[in-house]
Design a protein around this motif. Structure first.
Motif, PDB file in Angstrom:
ATOM      1  N   THR A  60       0.844  -1.191   0.000  1.00 48.72           N
ATOM      2  CA  THR A  60       0.000   0.000   0.000  1.00 48.72           C
ATOM      3  C   THR A  60       0.880   1.242   0.000  1.00 48.72           C
ATOM      4  OG1 THR A  60      -0.163   0.339   2.392  1.00 48.72           O
ATOM      5  CG2 THR A  60      -1.655  -1.280   1.427  1.00 48.72           C
ATOM      6  N   GLN A  61       0.255   2.381  -0.145  1.00 49.90           N
ATOM      7  CA  GLN A  61       0.901   3.703  -0.307  1.00 49.90           C
ATOM      8  C   GLN A  61       1.462   3.797  -1.732  1.00 49.90           C
ATOM      9  OE1 GLN A  61       1.374   6.619   1.624  1.00 49.90           O
ATOM     10  NE2 GLN A  61      -0.185   5.763   2.965  1.00 49.90           N
ATOM     11  N   ALA A 117       5.202   3.700  -2.244  1.00 51.36           N
ATOM     12  CA  ALA A 117       5.819   2.398  -1.990  1.00 51.36           C
ATOM     13  C   ALA A 117       5.544   1.455  -3.164  1.00 51.36           C
ATOM     14  CB  ALA A 117       5.288   1.809  -0.680  1.00 51.36           C
ATOM     15  N   ARG A 172      18.014   9.272  -4.632  1.00 50.04           N
ATOM     16  CA  ARG A 172      17.618  10.052  -3.458  1.00 50.04           C
ATOM     17  C   ARG A 172      16.798  11.275  -3.871  1.00 50.04           C
ATOM     18  NH1 ARG A 172      22.358  11.532  -1.368  1.00 50.04           N
ATOM     19  NH2 ARG A 172      22.653   9.370  -0.738  1.00 50.04           N
ATOM     20  N   LEU A 193      13.318  10.117  -4.419  1.00 49.54           N
ATOM     21  CA  LEU A 193      12.657   9.945  -3.120  1.00 49.54           C
ATOM     22  C   LEU A 193      12.236  11.290  -2.534  1.00 49.54           C
ATOM     23  CD1 LEU A 193      11.822   8.318  -0.596  1.00 49.54           C
ATOM     24  CD2 LEU A 193      14.183   8.542   0.218  1.00 49.54           C
ATOM     25  N   ARG A 194      13.101  12.277  -2.672  1.00 52.26           N
ATOM     26  CA  ARG A 194      12.803  13.618  -2.158  1.00 52.26           C
ATOM     27  C   ARG A 194      11.519  14.160  -2.791  1.00 52.26           C
ATOM     28  NH1 ARG A 194      14.686  19.204  -2.571  1.00 52.26           N
ATOM     29  NH2 ARG A 194      15.343  18.929  -4.727  1.00 52.26           N
ATOM     30  N   LEU A 223       8.374  12.296  -1.541  1.00 53.54           N
ATOM     31  CA  LEU A 223       7.980  12.775  -0.218  1.00 53.54           C
ATOM     32  C   LEU A 223       7.334  14.159  -0.319  1.00 53.54           C
ATOM     33  CD1 LEU A 223      11.210  11.581   1.589  1.00 53.54           C
ATOM     34  CD2 LEU A 223       8.904  10.806   2.188  1.00 53.54           C
ATOM     35  N   ASN A 254       3.826  13.804  -1.642  1.00 54.52           N
ATOM     36  CA  ASN A 254       2.895  13.318  -0.625  1.00 54.52           C
ATOM     37  C   ASN A 254       2.527  14.408   0.372  1.00 54.52           C
ATOM     38  OD1 ASN A 254       2.313  10.073  -0.147  1.00 54.52           O
ATOM     39  ND2 ASN A 254       3.851  10.517  -1.670  1.00 54.52           N
ATOM     40  N   HIS A 255       3.498  15.207   0.731  1.00 52.87           N
ATOM     41  CA  HIS A 255       3.292  16.229   1.752  1.00 52.87           C
ATOM     42  C   HIS A 255       2.571  17.452   1.189  1.00 52.87           C
ATOM     43  CE1 HIS A 255       5.410  18.903   5.028  1.00 52.87           C
ATOM     44  NE2 HIS A 255       4.103  18.970   5.086  1.00 52.87           N
ATOM     45  N   GLY A 288      12.432  13.133   5.195  1.00 53.18           N
ATOM     46  CA  GLY A 288      12.501  11.701   4.900  1.00 53.18           C
ATOM     47  C   GLY A 288      13.724  11.341   4.061  1.00 53.18           C
ATOM     48  N   ALA A 289      14.116  12.256   3.169  1.00 52.66           N
ATOM     49  CA  ALA A 289      15.315  12.014   2.360  1.00 52.66           C
ATOM     50  C   ALA A 289      16.569  12.128   3.238  1.00 52.66           C
ATOM     51  CB  ALA A 289      15.373  12.996   1.193  1.00 52.66           C
ATOM     52  N   THR A 344      16.745   8.942   5.356  1.00 56.44           N
ATOM     53  CA  THR A 344      17.203   7.806   4.555  1.00 56.44           C
ATOM     54  C   THR A 344      18.704   7.895   4.312  1.00 56.44           C
ATOM     55  OG1 THR A 344      15.040   7.737   3.494  1.00 56.44           O
ATOM     56  CG2 THR A 344      16.825   6.562   2.379  1.00 56.44           C
ATOM     57  N   ARG A 380      11.009  -1.568   2.583  1.00 52.39           N
ATOM     58  CA  ARG A 380       9.837  -1.015   1.889  1.00 52.39           C
ATOM     59  C   ARG A 380       8.760  -0.622   2.883  1.00 52.39           C
ATOM     60  NH1 ARG A 380       8.246  -5.164  -1.162  1.00 52.39           N
ATOM     61  NH2 ARG A 380      10.074  -4.823  -2.449  1.00 52.39           N
ATOM     62  N   LEU A 390       9.662   2.708   4.217  1.00 56.66           N
ATOM     63  CA  LEU A 390       9.316   3.749   3.231  1.00 56.66           C
ATOM     64  C   LEU A 390       7.819   4.037   3.245  1.00 56.66           C
ATOM     65  CD1 LEU A 390       9.895   5.585   0.788  1.00 56.66           C
ATOM     66  CD2 LEU A 390       9.666   3.559  -0.679  1.00 56.66           C
ATOM     67  N   ARG A 391       7.043   2.960   3.348  1.00 59.44           N
ATOM     68  CA  ARG A 391       5.589   3.122   3.367  1.00 59.44           C
ATOM     69  C   ARG A 391       5.154   4.014   4.527  1.00 59.44           C
ATOM     70  NH1 ARG A 391       0.694   0.075   4.688  1.00 59.44           N
ATOM     71  NH2 ARG A 391       1.738  -1.082   6.334  1.00 59.44           N
ATOM     72  N   TRP A 392       5.772   3.836   5.696  1.00 62.93           N
ATOM     73  CA  TRP A 392       5.400   4.658   6.852  1.00 62.93           C
ATOM     74  C   TRP A 392       5.966   6.073   6.738  1.00 62.93           C
ATOM     75  CZ3 TRP A 392       1.558   3.824  10.108  1.00 62.93           C
ATOM     76  CH2 TRP A 392       1.040   2.533  10.186  1.00 62.93           C
ATOM     77  N   LEU A 393       7.114   6.230   6.121  1.00 57.92           N
ATOM     78  CA  LEU A 393       7.616   7.596   5.873  1.00 57.92           C
ATOM     79  C   LEU A 393       6.637   8.364   4.996  1.00 57.92           C
ATOM     80  CD1 LEU A 393      11.454   7.477   4.992  1.00 57.92           C
ATOM     81  CD2 LEU A 393      10.386   7.931   7.193  1.00 57.92           C
ATOM     82  N   LEU A 394       6.166   7.711   3.932  1.00 56.75           N
ATOM     83  CA  LEU A 394       5.223   8.365   3.024  1.00 56.75           C
ATOM     84  C   LEU A 394       3.901   8.653   3.724  1.00 56.75           C
ATOM     85  CD1 LEU A 394       6.047   6.111  -0.036  1.00 56.75           C
ATOM     86  CD2 LEU A 394       6.320   8.602  -0.028  1.00 56.75           C
ATOM     87  N   TRP A 395       3.425   7.687   4.473  1.00 57.78           N
ATOM     88  CA  TRP A 395       2.178   7.872   5.214  1.00 57.78           C
ATOM     89  C   TRP A 395       2.318   9.036   6.197  1.00 57.78           C
ATOM     90  CZ3 TRP A 395       0.978   7.411  10.492  1.00 57.78           C
ATOM     91  CH2 TRP A 395      -0.386   7.395  10.803  1.00 57.78           C
ATOM     92  N   ASN A 404       4.326  11.628   5.996  1.00 57.68           N
ATOM     93  CA  ASN A 404       4.341  12.897   5.265  1.00 57.68           C
ATOM     94  C   ASN A 404       2.949  13.309   4.816  1.00 57.68           C
ATOM     95  OD1 ASN A 404       7.140  14.262   4.090  1.00 57.68           O
ATOM     96  ND2 ASN A 404       7.413  12.289   5.067  1.00 57.68           N
ATOM     97  N   HIS A 405       2.174  12.336   4.397  1.00 62.37           N
ATOM     98  CA  HIS A 405       0.845  12.603   3.848  1.00 62.37           C
ATOM     99  C   HIS A 405      -0.181  12.853   4.947  1.00 62.37           C
ATOM    100  CE1 HIS A 405      -2.534  10.992   0.944  1.00 62.37           C
ATOM    101  NE2 HIS A 405      -2.751  12.216   1.329  1.00 62.37           N
ATOM    102  N   LYS A 406      -0.219  11.945   5.910  1.00 61.63           N
ATOM    103  CA  LYS A 406      -1.355  11.915   6.834  1.00 61.63           C
ATOM    104  C   LYS A 406      -1.050  12.438   8.227  1.00 61.63           C
ATOM    105  CE  LYS A 406      -4.355   9.751   4.154  1.00 61.63           C
ATOM    106  NZ  LYS A 406      -5.757  10.079   3.956  1.00 61.63           N
TER     107      LYS A 406
END
Lengths: 208, 208
Positions: free
Chosen positions: A64-65, A68, A89, A92-93, A96, A99-100, B67-68, B71, B89, B92-97, B99-101
């Motif tokens: 999910t996400q 990811a 990297r 990835l930046r 992120l 998402n934000h 997050g970058a 990492t 992974r 990463l999923r929780w980093l994205l979550w 940032n988003h939520k």
């Protein structure tokens, strides 16, 4: 068998769907009836306790996400990701950041302006978010000055992330003609072999 | 010489500062006078065109987005990241979550409630965001049921990301006593050797 739980109106699902498509993965969409509680059923919560779309099922993997899922697809296919660790990297930046600042805020604003009943739309929230989004579009538009793609010299998942909500026609305060670099970049993405509009990749929940 | 451009009130900066600290990197904070335009000066924009804190300068590397940075620190030190690609992974999923939520919404809500003049605080936006955040805390609290850490059996950058705003005392609608699993998890983080509160790692912009 690769399945993506999704629905057409979700730009987060579109990021995953477009990434799978441009990476030439053979995948099948599974429609989630989001606006009628389809992501809150016990069956769906068993797949994703976060209760969110998209979800990728690939063999015995459940991911999910959107970011990811996108990263997983690049690792599996070797496509849509630059080679160097510095460029990785940088991708990835931007994932992120998207998402934000971009998809996180654009997706919510579009939802409030289009998919809530008119009398329930929180106008102060919508106006506030639109102001924040203008600053966000400005950052992306400035970054794209003199560049074809967000990172390096080819399309990557940084591009398929940041465009997640920007091809939709429903109004949410984004007018691509106001942002010339974003406008040209969206044209480049749409000209990539295999590209499809969200509503041509995934079934819509509303109308058609 | 490793420098982090930051200020105490920024939970996003705290994620980077705490990660550096727990990974035992020798680093120095550089105070950005954010509330007096310190992130909008030409000098700072030359370092980070996104105009955001934190920024890590490490040798000839300049890295933005918490997050970058997190990492990068795990890649450099081999700490705070699990070994398997599946667990990576999941991080990463929780980093994205986050940032988003979580941090994306908590940071904004805390800013609106504490760092804007009282007459400028948009109450409808604050109420709306608090509602969304309750759902977010619920997801994290449920995930932590029966777990000590967000991913695997040791502290990772998924933990140092998601806790970014949760140690601050300023009110933003989060009461850790309402979320027992989050409460116990924050205690575990604070008991980790080397842990410090944000205001003990970085200079505050307001008061002291």
């Amino acid at each position: 068998m690769t399945k993506l739980y999704c629905f057409g109106e979700s730009g987060n699902a579109y990021k995953a769907a477009l990434t799978l498509t441009l990476a030439e993965v053979d995948w099948t969409p599974v429609h989630v009836d989001f606006f009628n509680g389809g992501s809150r059923t016990p069956e769906f919560r068993a797949i994703n306790p976060m209760g969110e779309v998209p979800v990728l099922l690939d063999g015995d993997q459940t991911i999910t996400q959107s970011g990811a899922i996108q990263t997983y697809v690049t690792e599996k296919t070797g496509k849509l990701m630059p080679a160097s660790s510095e460029d990785k990297r940088e991708v990835l930046r931007w994932l992120l950041w998207d998402n934000h600042k971009l998809s996180g805020q654009a997706g919510m604003t579009r939802f409030l302006m289009n998919f809530l009943p008119p009398e329930k739309r929180p106008q102060e929230v919508i106006g506030f978010m639109q102001g924040r989004l203008k600053a966000t579009y400005g950052v992306l538009n400035d970054h794209l000055e003199g560049r074809n793609w967000i990172v390096g010299d080819q399309i990557t998942i940084a591009d398929t992330a940041c465009c997640g909500y920007l091809f939709y026609e429903e109004p949410f305060g984004f007018d691509r003609t106001e942002w010339s670099n974003i406008d040209a970049w969206l044209d480049r993405i749409a000209a990539t072999p295999g590209w499809k509009h969200p509503y041509d990749l995934m079934q819509r929940a509303f109308g058609a």
